[in-house]
Enzyme design. Structure first.
Site, PDB file in Angstrom:
ATOM      1  N   ARG A   1      -4.075   2.724   4.701  1.00  0.00           N
ATOM      2  CA  ARG A   1      -2.886   3.176   3.968  1.00  0.00           C
ATOM      3  C   ARG A   1      -2.164   1.998   3.344  1.00  0.00           C
ATOM      4  O   ARG A   1      -1.880   1.011   4.011  1.00  0.00           O
ATOM      5  CB  ARG A   1      -1.924   3.926   4.898  1.00  0.00           C
ATOM      6  CG  ARG A   1      -0.624   4.303   4.193  1.00  0.00           C
ATOM      7  CD  ARG A   1       0.322   5.067   5.094  1.00  0.00           C
ATOM      8  NE  ARG A   1       0.899   4.267   6.153  1.00  0.00           N
ATOM      9  CZ  ARG A   1       1.965   3.469   5.997  1.00  0.00           C
ATOM     10  NH1 ARG A   1       2.527   3.315   4.816  1.00  0.00           N
ATOM     11  NH2 ARG A   1       2.452   2.800   7.031  1.00  0.00           N
TER      12      ARG A   1
ATOM     13  N   HIS B   1       0.114  -2.410  12.343  1.00  0.00           N
ATOM     14  CA  HIS B   1       1.066  -3.169  11.542  1.00  0.00           C
ATOM     15  C   HIS B   1       0.973  -4.630  11.963  1.00  0.00           C
ATOM     16  O   HIS B   1       1.025  -4.940  13.158  1.00  0.00           O
ATOM     17  CB  HIS B   1       2.488  -2.647  11.739  1.00  0.00           C
ATOM     18  CG  HIS B   1       3.430  -3.100  10.667  1.00  0.00           C
ATOM     19  ND1 HIS B   1       3.884  -4.397  10.579  1.00  0.00           N
ATOM     20  CD2 HIS B   1       3.977  -2.443   9.622  1.00  0.00           C
ATOM     21  CE1 HIS B   1       4.674  -4.510   9.529  1.00  0.00           C
ATOM     22  NE2 HIS B   1       4.756  -3.341   8.928  1.00  0.00           N
TER      23      HIS B   1
ATOM     24  N   HIS C   1       0.283   1.389  14.374  1.00  0.00           N
ATOM     25  CA  HIS C   1       1.403   1.790  13.526  1.00  0.00           C
ATOM     26  C   HIS C   1       1.220   3.125  12.828  1.00  0.00           C
ATOM     27  O   HIS C   1       2.172   3.882  12.685  1.00  0.00           O
ATOM     28  CB  HIS C   1       1.633   0.701  12.478  1.00  0.00           C
ATOM     29  CG  HIS C   1       2.768   0.956  11.553  1.00  0.00           C
ATOM     30  ND1 HIS C   1       4.072   1.073  11.990  1.00  0.00           N
ATOM     31  CD2 HIS C   1       2.809   1.121  10.191  1.00  0.00           C
ATOM     32  CE1 HIS C   1       4.867   1.282  10.952  1.00  0.00           C
ATOM     33  NE2 HIS C   1       4.120   1.328   9.862  1.00  0.00           N
TER      34      HIS C   1
ATOM     35  N   ARG D   1      -2.621  -4.426   4.863  1.00  0.00           N
ATOM     36  CA  ARG D   1      -2.314  -4.592   6.279  1.00  0.00           C
ATOM     37  C   ARG D   1      -3.531  -4.844   7.156  1.00  0.00           C
ATOM     38  O   ARG D   1      -3.454  -5.581   8.133  1.00  0.00           O
ATOM     39  CB  ARG D   1      -1.560  -3.346   6.794  1.00  0.00           C
ATOM     40  CG  ARG D   1      -0.150  -3.256   6.258  1.00  0.00           C
ATOM     41  CD  ARG D   1       0.521  -1.974   6.694  1.00  0.00           C
ATOM     42  NE  ARG D   1       1.905  -1.955   6.233  1.00  0.00           N
ATOM     43  CZ  ARG D   1       2.717  -0.913   6.391  1.00  0.00           C
ATOM     44  NH1 ARG D   1       2.283   0.181   6.983  1.00  0.00           N
ATOM     45  NH2 ARG D   1       3.959  -0.952   5.945  1.00  0.00           N
TER      46      ARG D   1
ATOM     47  N   GLU E   1       5.550  -4.860  -1.841  1.00  0.00           N
ATOM     48  CA  GLU E   1       4.935  -4.984  -0.525  1.00  0.00           C
ATOM     49  C   GLU E   1       3.438  -5.211  -0.686  1.00  0.00           C
ATOM     50  O   GLU E   1       2.899  -5.133  -1.789  1.00  0.00           O
ATOM     51  CB  GLU E   1       5.224  -3.740   0.326  1.00  0.00           C
ATOM     52  CG  GLU E   1       6.712  -3.553   0.616  1.00  0.00           C
ATOM     53  CD  GLU E   1       7.002  -2.341   1.483  1.00  0.00           C
ATOM     54  OE1 GLU E   1       6.073  -1.551   1.732  1.00  0.00           O
ATOM     55  OE2 GLU E   1       8.153  -2.186   1.907  1.00  0.00           O
TER      56      GLU E   1
ATOM     57  N   GLY F   1      10.659  -0.186   5.491  1.00  0.00           N
ATOM     58  CA  GLY F   1      10.399  -0.735   4.162  1.00  0.00           C
ATOM     59  C   GLY F   1      10.921   0.070   2.999  1.00  0.00           C
ATOM     60  O   GLY F   1      11.848  -0.346   2.307  1.00  0.00           O
TER      61      GLY F   1
END
Length: 544
Positions: free
Chosen positions: A381, A239, A346, A285, A119, A49
């Site tokens: 995160r 993820h 992830h 996420r 994002e 990303g």
């Protein structure tokens, strides 16, 4: 073969954090940079990303801070978040000075400016990127700089085994590490004034992960055995969108796809994210991963689908060239059809507790990057804060370490690793069996959705595995699989114990037994009961 290597600074790990620190220190220190595999085989290389920093005049540092705090679900350290956001732009400018070529575009006046994408969790476009291979660009650029520096020695294919401590003037200090030279199949010692863990996370503890094989929690396990506290190990980020294909492994499909308009769909083509969160595909996420997991279980489906085919074909190919080529080889045309996706482990949001300089509980031992817990990520995160953390805290650690190095520091002779009472393994199948069992029950019992009974079952299995592996470790020579399994089992225990401590659902930790969020909460902190290195009898402590 040399038994002991001496340096000013030993950096264990060769990703963005480790190499940034090496380059910042090399002008004033002799550095050994330890890489478990080839220097470019790490999580940084595979990061797609980008990196979050405020470059847009319509954005603000305060907005970056607030977005991070919201994503962290109430348990971030606000001071650390502010420190990170305030230093983000200068950290990116340093990367640019090293030669990192972030994508640019031309504005209305014909002037070049950085192309910023958005994002999940971000309220503005603030993600600098190099197409969809930002980590690769950062890794290769820094590795080239490292390779040309005369005061940085890179040891490739070296596993750190354990940290070495010695009591000096009443203070228990880290003076280096035992390392396994895989090229010579021999354990050697490295003496250093300062030792830095930059080993990344522990997502390999799960059956399905987007991480490379080296992400086996080595630094967290070594620090715990050395007496360091760890925090927030229950917060494992899955993820949401990894490509589901038998030949793809767990190939990650960047968050930037959703930032640029990709939609998540059920197998029948219907969209579902608006039913779970008002932010839909741009939710953090943890929300997106749970929604996908829920829909898969509800429908008995193998996967969900990520669809960006409604965007212009040239736009897709220019913004996501790596993903387009990769999926095309597997028979997909993402300009015309949705891509099958599943969640995968992830990122490790918890880790070794440090201050903002990376200093751990043990003197002269530091931890930076994903291996550390600084308070930046909280319960989840936010996208593109990971590489940012690596660079910001490596630079911060460098400033403190430079001021503490002593040109007249004593070099302690470290006793050689004793293999006189061990033999070559004759049952490698035991390691392989334990390896697969660990990753499977962690996925089933300590995954996206948890229960107390599942956690108890997992803890029972971990305790049995620890006994078997400890016995195996005492009697046989080390190997890559044995060292990683030993560390992963330790990290698995820390994850489970942390999850059992948290009597609520928050961020990445969701349990059916405590589905509500407590009104007050903070980090989960585990303290090691042993201030010494938990080593088998064959390892001698450092001598004077």
């Amino acid at each position: 073969m040399k038994q002991q290597h001496n340096c000013d600074v030993l950096i264990i790990g060769s990703g963005a954090a480790g190499m940034t620190l090496a380059l910042k220190l090399a002008a004033s220190a002799d550095v050994i940079l330890l890489s478990k595999g080839p220097i470019n085989e790490g999580s940084t290389f595979y990061a797609q990303g980008g990196i979050a920093a405020v470059f847009d005049e319509n954005d603000s540092i305060e907005s970056h801070v607030e977005d991070t705090l919201i994503a962290g679900n109430g348990i971030c350290d606000r001071d650390i978040v502010s420190f990170t956001a305030q230093n983000a732009k200068s950290a990116m400018e340093w990367l640019i000075d090293q030669g990192v070529d972030f994508d640019q575009q031309t504005d209305e006046l014909g002037q070049a400016q950085y192309h910023l994408t958005r994002e999940g969790g971000h309220s503005h476009r603030r993600i600098l990127h190099a197409a969809d291979a930002t980590g690769k660009t950062v890794q290769l650029t820094l590795a080239e700089r490292v390779s040309k520096h005369s005061r940085i020695r890179v040891f490739e294919r070296f596993n750190a085994v354990d940290l070495i401590q010695k009591t000096i003037q009443g203070d228990r200090q880290c003076i280096g590490a035992y390392v396994w030279n895989r090229n010579a199949e021999k354990v050697e010692a490295v003496h250093a004034q300062k030792t830095i863990l930059a080993t990344g996370g522990a997502s390999k503890v799960y059956q399905y992960t987007s991480n490379p094989d080296i992400a086996s929690g080595d630094g967290i396990a070594m620090a715990w055995r050395a007496g360091c506290r760890v925090a927030n190990m229950e917060f494992n980020q899955f993820h949401p969108t990894c490509l589901f294909h038998p030949q793809a492994g767990t190939y990650l499909l960047t968050e930037a796809l959703r930032g640029e308009g990709a939609i998540l769909r059920r197998p029948d083509g219907s969209r579902f994210m608006p039913e779970f969160d008002e932010r839909a595909e741009l939710a953090p996420r943890d929300v997106v991963a749970r929604a996908i997991d829920y829909e898969m279980k509800r429908l008995g489906a193998d996967c969900m689908y990520l669809d960006i085919s409604h965007k212009d074909e040239d736009f897709i190919k220019s913004h996501f060239p790596t993903i387009y080529k990769r999926t095309e080889k597997l028979g997909f045309d993402m300009t015309k059809q949705p891509l099958p996706v599943v969640p995968a482990a992830h990122y490790t949001c918890g880790g070794v507790m440090t201050d903002r300089f990376g200093q751990t509980d043990v003197s002269n031992l530091y931890a930076i990057g994903e291996v550390s817990y600084t308070g930046l990520h909280g319960a989840n995160r936010m996208a593109s804060n990971s590489l940012l953390e690596c660079v910001v805290f490596a630079r911060s650690a460098a400033e403190q370490i430079k001021n503490q190095l002593n040109v007249k520091a004593k070099i302690h002779k470290i006793k050689a690793w004793d293999e006189s009472r061990v033999a070559n393994s004759d049952e490698e199948v035991v390691i392989q069996h334990n390896w697969h069992e660990l990753r499977l029950f962690m996925w089933d019992y300590v995954g996206i959705v948890r229960t107390t009974k599942r956690l108890e079952r997992a803890l029972n299995r971990v305790n049995l595995l620890q006994t078997e592996i400890h016995e195996y470790y005492k009697n046989f020579r080390v190997s890559n699989n044995l060292l990683e399994l030993r560390n992963l089992v330790q990290v698995a225990e820390l994850i489970i114990l942390s999850a059992m401590e948290r009597k609520e659902s928050r961020g990445l930790h969701y349990t059916l037994d405590y589905p509500e969020q407590c009104s007050k909460s903070g980090p989960t902190i585990l303290a090691s009961s042993n201030g010494d290195i938990a080593q088998p009898a064959k390892v001698d402590d450092a001598s004077s």
